[in-house]
Design a protein around this motif. Structure first.
Motif, short mmCIF file in Angstrom:
data_model
loop_
_atom_site.label_atom_id
_atom_site.label_comp_id
_atom_site.label_asym_id
_atom_site.label_seq_id
_atom_site.Cartn_x
_atom_site.Cartn_y
_atom_site.Cartn_z
N ILE A 1 0.95 -1.27 -0.04
CA ILE A 1 -0.16 0.27 -0.09
C ILE A 1 0.70 1.17 -0.03
O ILE A 1 0.42 2.08 -0.68
CB ILE A 1 -0.87 0.04 1.31
N CYS A 2 2.02 1.17 0.78
CA CYS A 2 3.00 2.47 0.65
C CYS A 2 3.48 2.70 -0.51
O CYS A 2 4.04 3.89 -0.78
CB CYS A 2 3.98 2.09 1.72
N ARG A 3 3.53 1.81 -1.50
CA ARG A 3 3.95 1.67 -2.73
C ARG A 3 3.09 2.59 -3.96
O ARG A 3 3.24 2.71 -4.91
CB ARG A 3 4.85 0.75 -3.40
N ILE A 4 1.89 2.72 -3.37
CA ILE A 4 0.77 2.96 -3.97
C ILE A 4 0.34 4.52 -3.85
O ILE A 4 -0.22 4.69 -2.80
CB ILE A 4 -0.61 2.23 -4.22
N PRO A 5 0.53 5.70 -4.68
CA PRO A 5 0.11 6.81 -4.30
C PRO A 5 -1.43 6.78 -4.08
O PRO A 5 -2.29 6.37 -4.97
CB PRO A 5 0.44 7.73 -5.65
N ARG A 6 -1.87 7.46 -2.97
CA ARG A 6 -3.17 7.58 -2.78
C ARG A 6 -3.76 8.58 -1.78
O ARG A 6 -4.43 8.60 -0.88
CB ARG A 6 -3.52 6.12 -1.74
N GLY A 7 -3.31 9.88 -2.19
CA GLY A 7 -4.17 11.05 -1.70
C GLY A 7 -5.44 11.08 -1.86
O GLY A 7 -5.79 10.43 -2.96
N SER A 8 -6.11 11.99 -1.11
CA SER A 8 -7.61 11.85 -1.39
C SER A 8 -8.05 12.37 -2.48
O SER A 8 -7.49 13.38 -3.30
CB SER A 8 -8.34 13.10 -0.35
N GLU B 1 -7.43 7.78 -5.41
CA GLU B 1 -7.47 6.43 -4.58
C GLU B 1 -7.80 5.23 -5.73
O GLU B 1 -7.83 3.97 -5.35
CB GLU B 1 -8.65 6.35 -3.69
N LYS B 2 -7.93 5.58 -6.89
CA LYS B 2 -8.24 4.64 -8.11
C LYS B 2 -7.34 3.48 -8.09
O LYS B 2 -7.65 2.18 -7.94
CB LYS B 2 -8.50 5.09 -9.39
N ALA B 3 -6.15 3.85 -8.04
CA ALA B 3 -4.65 2.84 -7.97
C ALA B 3 -4.84 1.78 -6.72
O ALA B 3 -4.75 0.56 -7.02
CB ALA B 3 -3.39 3.38 -8.04
N LEU C 1 -9.43 -4.76 -5.41
CA LEU C 1 -10.12 -5.50 -6.42
C LEU C 1 -9.21 -6.83 -6.80
O LEU C 1 -9.80 -7.65 -6.99
CB LEU C 1 -10.62 -4.74 -7.36
N ALA C 2 -7.77 -6.47 -7.35
CA ALA C 2 -7.06 -7.48 -7.57
C ALA C 2 -6.70 -8.58 -6.60
O ALA C 2 -6.78 -9.91 -6.96
CB ALA C 2 -5.74 -6.96 -8.19
N VAL C 3 -6.61 -8.10 -5.28
CA VAL C 3 -6.31 -9.12 -4.02
C VAL C 3 -7.77 -10.06 -3.99
O VAL C 3 -7.90 -11.25 -4.03
CB VAL C 3 -6.16 -8.36 -2.89
N ALA C 4 -9.08 -9.44 -4.08
CA ALA C 4 -10.25 -9.94 -4.03
C ALA C 4 -10.39 -10.88 -5.30
O ALA C 4 -10.65 -12.30 -4.82
CB ALA C 4 -11.31 -8.94 -4.11
N GLN D 1 -14.22 -1.86 8.54
CA GLN D 1 -14.39 -0.81 7.56
C GLN D 1 -12.91 0.28 7.72
O GLN D 1 -12.44 0.26 8.73
CB GLN D 1 -15.54 0.14 7.93
N SER D 2 -12.40 0.49 6.80
CA SER D 2 -11.27 1.55 6.74
C SER D 2 -11.24 2.34 5.70
O SER D 2 -12.12 2.13 4.62
CB SER D 2 -9.94 0.85 6.79
N HIS D 3 -10.72 3.45 5.65
CA HIS D 3 -10.46 4.31 4.29
C HIS D 3 -9.16 4.38 3.47
O HIS D 3 -7.98 4.12 4.13
CB HIS D 3 -10.84 5.84 4.76
N LEU D 4 -9.29 4.37 2.41
CA LEU D 4 -7.97 3.94 1.34
C LEU D 4 -7.09 5.44 1.09
O LEU D 4 -6.06 5.14 0.96
CB LEU D 4 -8.62 3.71 0.10
N ASP D 5 -7.93 6.51 1.49
CA ASP D 5 -6.85 7.61 1.14
C ASP D 5 -6.11 7.91 2.21
O ASP D 5 -6.22 7.48 3.54
CB ASP D 5 -7.84 8.59 0.87
N MET D 6 -5.03 8.90 2.31
CA MET D 6 -4.23 9.47 3.20
C MET D 6 -3.99 10.87 2.89
O MET D 6 -4.31 11.60 1.91
CB MET D 6 -2.81 8.49 3.24
N VAL D 7 -3.75 11.60 4.02
CA VAL D 7 -3.39 12.94 4.07
C VAL D 7 -1.70 13.15 3.57
O VAL D 7 -0.94 12.49 4.28
CB VAL D 7 -3.36 13.55 5.61
N CYS D 8 -1.55 13.86 2.58
CA CYS D 8 -0.21 14.09 1.99
C CYS D 8 0.46 15.33 2.48
O CYS D 8 0.33 16.43 1.99
CB CYS D 8 -0.51 13.98 0.45
N GLU D 9 1.26 15.13 3.25
CA GLU D 9 2.19 16.21 3.96
C GLU D 9 3.57 15.88 3.75
O GLU D 9 3.92 14.76 3.64
CB GLU D 9 1.90 16.42 5.48
N LYS D 10 4.33 17.03 3.23
CA LYS D 10 5.88 16.97 2.90
C LYS D 10 6.64 18.08 3.67
O LYS D 10 6.00 19.12 3.74
CB LYS D 10 6.15 16.58 1.74
#
Length: 479
Positions: A19-26, A29-31, A37-40, A74-83
């Motif tokens: 998951i850390c290797r997949i960009p997923r800012g709010s 989240e498509k990727a 879905l691929a895991v399922a 239940q959990s959410h896919l997105d993350m807060v992107c701070e740098k």
């Protein structure tokens, strides 16, 4: 080769690694949804993605438990992107650069995404686990949680059969959440008149503050870079005279601002600027809590500007920022959460000839949330500014009796030998919206220990991650 395949929580950590290797800012989240879905599909499980982008996965019960009541995670896919400013990282394409520091997993100069990558990883590992006998499991992965619980507000309840739910967006470990705050966001805009710049121009900047989650940390007394810079600018205006040319600071509406800068035109040659900033810096630092004192800086550098605010508008914006409410607005000592109502002045900028400020309000009491919102509207009206409010979401009210919460406490204490606690949180969770859509859903929130959410100091505790995954498997055995 994934280095985290071994150990009791090896597969859960392996999923977190992926998951850390997949960009997923709010909003991006498509990727990561494709990955779920691929895991399922690999596991041969029913899965569906709705129009909002939320993903639903269902796993049948183990032999002998197929007819048992289902459990929803239940959990959410997105993350807060701070740098950090000095970090070259593109959240649209770059993986998180993480490393292990003792018992902690950290990221280099960015947020880690443990909020809520840990929950996603736990759920994927549970879906994959065929060694533990468990009842039917349903998993709901939502999108755009960090920008207003948008995915949860659009879930399709026809895909959810379970009537007991474990939200995995909480922590620290051993704390089982039973309520959360409702909230809303807002944007204030005020047109500003510009004039040709006159005099020396410099950029004055506040940097190095800790920042963090504007709900769970709002009562810590952390410095807000926008409010601190406003005080410095006010003091400089009184001493040497300044005009605003530009202003930019803060980030996401749910993060306490760490950085803010203003380009200003000086009314004199600025010969006293160094001494004044040193005096201001020392005084402001003395007011900060130790976590902020360590990195706080108030500095300036030469800057170029072609125009500056009119004298009237420059004063008006400084007035507005000085008067803008920020921090804890209401507390109740007997409330499960000491902070009842708060507001975070999150972001300021100048765009298209207008000053723009973004903010978020949270409250466990709806009427108090509206009272703070009304105060901001009144201020805006006095300042000839416009307000646009959005992303209102309900709180999650405390239920005195919850079978799933009671069971979680019992299983956790038996499995770990540690004492559990039941609390509420002054932050927005999707539980309130899900409870609103499915009123008979019995809900509890939990998770592993992580710190520094919504900041570049975010860290995940690895032993806690392992214990929490073990607890979840034990809960499934008990169910």
């Amino acid at each position: 080769m994934n280095p985290w395949e071994e150990g009791p929580a090896g597969r859960a950590l392996a999923f977190f690694y992926d998951i850390c290797r997949i960009p997923r800012g709010s909003g991006n989240e498509k990727a990561v949804a494709d990955y779920v879905l691929a895991v399922a599909e690999r596991l041969g499980l029913w899965a569906h993605r709705d129009e909002a982008g939320n993903v639903y996965v269902k796993k049948p019960g183990s032999p002998g438990k197929k007819d048992h009541p289902a459990i929803l995670f239940q959990s959410h896919l997105d993350m807060v992107c701070e740098k950090d400013d000095n970090v070259d990282h593109d959240f649209l394409k770059d993986p998180i650069d993480f490393y292990v520091d003792g018992e902690w997993l950290k990221a280099r100069g960015t947020s880690l995404g443990a909020d809520d990558g840990t929950g996603v990883a736990f759920m994927l590992a549970i879906l994959e686990n065929n060694e533990v006998a468990m009842p039917p499991v349903e998993c709901l992965f939502t999108v755009e949680e960090e920008t207003g619980l948008i995915g949860a507000g659009r879930i399709e309840t026809k895909h959810i059969d379970a009537r007991r739910m474990v939200n995995l967006d909480c922590g620290p470990e051993g704390v089982f959440l039973a309520s959360c705050a409702g909230g809303m966001t807002g944007t204030l805009q005020k047109p500003v008149r510009m004039e040709p710049v006159q005099g020396r121009t410099v950029k004055i900047k506040v940097d190095g503050l800790m920042g963090g989650h504007s709900g769970s940390r709002i009562h810590w007394g952390l410095g807000n870079a926008i409010k601190i810079l406003t005080r410095a600018l006010r003091a400089l205006d009184a001493q040497i005279g300044i005009r605003l040319c530009g202003l930019e600071g803060g980030g996401k509406d749910n993060a306490i601002p760490r950085i803010c800068g203003a380009t200003v035109a000086l009314a004199d040659d600025g010969s006293r600027l160094d001494a004044l900033l040193k005096e201001l810096s020392d005084g402001l630092r003395a007011e900060l809590i130790p976590e902020d004192q360590a990195g706080f800086t108030l500095t300036y550098e030469e800057a170029k500007a072609e125009s500056m605010f009119s004298a009237e508008d420059s004063d008006a914006i400084l007035d507005l920022l000085q008067l803008f409410p920020n921090g804890v607005m209401a507390q109740q000592k007997d409330n499960p959460v000491p902070v009842v109502t708060s507001i975070n002045l999150a972001n300021v900028s100048v765009k298209g000839g207008a000053f723009v400020a973004q903010y978020s309000i949270r409250s466990n009491i709806e009427s108090l949330k509206e009272e703070v919102a009304a105060a901001v509207r009144t201020l805006a009206g006095r300042m000839d500014a416009d307000i646009e409010e959005a992303n209102g979401y309900p709180g999650w009210s405390f239920a005195p009796h919850s079978e799933i919460r009671k069971l979680c406490v019992e299983v956790y204490e038996r499995f770990t030998g540690l004492k559990a606690a039941v609390e509420g949180v002054h932050a927005g969770l999707e539980c309130g919206l899900i409870q609103q859509k499915i009123p008979d859903m019995d809900i509890v929130g939990t998770g592993s220990t992580a710190t520094g959410a919504h900041s570049t100091k975010e860290s995940m505790n690895l032993p806690s991650f392992e214990r929490t995954y073990g607890f979840l498997l034990e809960l499934l055995k008990t169910l």
